[in-house]
Design a protein around this motif. Sequence first.
Motif, PDB file in Angstrom:
ATOM      1  N   ARG A 113       0.820  -1.214   0.000  1.00  0.00           N
ATOM      2  CA  ARG A 113       0.000   0.000   0.000  1.00  0.00           C
ATOM      3  C   ARG A 113       0.854   1.264   0.000  1.00  0.00           C
ATOM      4  N   HIS A 184      -6.318 -14.015   1.460  1.00  0.00           N
ATOM      5  CA  HIS A 184      -5.968 -12.603   1.624  1.00  0.00           C
ATOM      6  C   HIS A 184      -6.051 -11.851   0.299  1.00  0.00           C
ATOM      7  N   GLN A 241       1.885  -7.172   1.672  1.00  0.00           N
ATOM      8  CA  GLN A 241       0.871  -6.890   2.681  1.00  0.00           C
ATOM      9  C   GLN A 241      -0.467  -7.458   2.197  1.00  0.00           C
ATOM     10  N   LEU A 243      -4.833  -6.690   2.255  1.00  0.00           N
ATOM     11  CA  LEU A 243      -5.881  -5.707   2.537  1.00  0.00           C
ATOM     12  C   LEU A 243      -6.662  -6.120   3.779  1.00  0.00           C
ATOM     13  N   GLU A 244      -6.995  -5.166   4.599  1.00  0.00           N
ATOM     14  CA  GLU A 244      -7.774  -5.452   5.799  1.00  0.00           C
ATOM     15  C   GLU A 244      -9.183  -5.921   5.423  1.00  0.00           C
ATOM     16  N   GLY A 245      -9.668  -6.910   6.180  1.00  0.00           N
ATOM     17  CA  GLY A 245     -11.037  -7.384   5.977  1.00  0.00           C
ATOM     18  C   GLY A 245     -11.210  -8.316   4.815  1.00  0.00           C
TER      19      GLY A 245
END
Length: 590
Positions: A113, A184, A241, A243-245
């Motif tokens: 990100r 993910h 990384q 992503l959240e959620g």
Amino acid sequence: MTMILLLCLTVLLVSGPRCTESVEKRILLSDPQYIQQELTRFQSELQELQVKFNTQHMENANLKSTVTQLHTTVDQLKTTVLTLNITNSKLQNTVGQLQNNRRSAVFTRWGRRDCPANITSLVYTGYAGGSMYTDTGAAAEYLCMPSDPIWGPHKDLAYDGIWVGYVYGSEYEDGYFGIGDSLHDVPCAVCVGNQHTASLMIPGRTQCYPGWTEAYHGDLSSGAYTAVSATQYVCVDQHPQALEGGADKNEDGKLFYGVKSKCGPLHCPPYEDNKFLSCVNTALIQNITDNQHQDTISQLQNTALIQNITDNQHQDTISQLQNTALIQNITDNQHQDTISQLQNTALIQNITDNQHQDTISQLQNTALIQNITDNQHQDTISRLQTTLQAQTLINNQLRQLQANRGSAVFTRWGRRDCPANITSFVYTGYAGGSLYTDTGAAAEYLCMPSDPIWGPHKDLVYDGPWVGYVYGAEYEDAGVGVFGMMDSMHDVPCVVCVVNQFTSSLMFPGRTQCYPGWAEAYHGDLSSGAHSAAAATQYVCVDQHPQALEGGGNKDENRKLFYGVKSKCGPLHCPPYEDNNYLSCVVCLK
């Protein structure tokens, strides 16, 4: 009568300068020998004065000539200063334009990100996405979808049929990237390097070539070769990384898999069979940085300052020369008086030794002032030479600025060398890509470096179907000789080239010549995979005079293949095109 004149002259001589002596001399009028002696002495002194006067008159004439020459030189120097001031103004405008028109390198960082620190800045962050891996007609490439969309006027059009494309989000698959499972979702960031002129993803290496700066390195990725949808080769960051959620369910969509090497036309060594490949995203740094731009501007300002000082010195020099000319005019008048007095001195010596010494002193002072003026003139010339040297340096830097406004990078397919004179070499290697029968394979051709550097995931053990592959490439022409090869067993070389005089490169299909304003890099034959093959491919331009890799012409291994491309009339209008004819291509620079 003669005796009367002699008597008068004798009286004047006695009453003249010698009357101030401490001992008064008497002249006996009856002593003609003494009178003759005095007349002889007087004539001798007159001759000496005449010689001195002639010498000083000649020196004065020389000084007047020098003054005239110095006036001419000063006029020329003033013209030069005016020209330099105009040139400086143009140079400053050029520097400003170059600073405003420098090209920046843009690239996508997959799996992160954020952008690499210090060398780049963030354009936007978002969600990696693309077509569903099961859709046969889907677009091949990955997209970085912004996290802050702005919808257009057709957003709410109602259509639920099959004749439409889709964009899905992306997921990491198989745990290969160091993420715990395959649920993910994948982030992405679009980055810009303002100190860079070009970006390039190099497959099969974790380090840049000399002259290039690493943006990030990681693992080469694509879709799975067994999937239905064609994909693309991209570089996923070494430290990805999520992503959240996005880790609560497996939704698939556009998928990221690791990519392995396959020996054959992809030569082993230097490669190894069935090993996971690395990648590095690189950027080309401008040779002239912002600090150097500022140095150039400072030098221009210093040059202008030197010229202002020189202008003032020119004015001082002119004033001094004018004063010199004034003194010389006075001296000329005194010379004329001296001549008149010397002429009259045949009877009366009205010019005394003291006055003569004053004249000599004035002439000496004039010469001294002239010497000072000459030295100042030399100083002025030296400063102008320094100014010209500074401008030469600035001109060289401006040429570098103009040469480094941006860089164009392109691949020359079918050759191991870059076009002469206009380009420089980044690396040479082996043309490659996915197997022509793999439906889910990455579509594009790759130029695999001949000196790979493996990453940490090279020896991971996985032999299942959910992986991408890179094979070497061969020329294929169905025996018609499109590429000038005698058979279809020859392996295809490639070379990546960079050119600093241009900022853009573009492949024009269907032409062998560039449009006006563009410069040709090379031209040749339009190429792609076969339309009947299962795997999607890409259109590229194969050089008109292709070469073959050594040691690759002994067997037909059929991996990533290069075929000629024909035109088909219909929506492609004929004329100007003709049906079923092989197409040309040209790679141009601007």
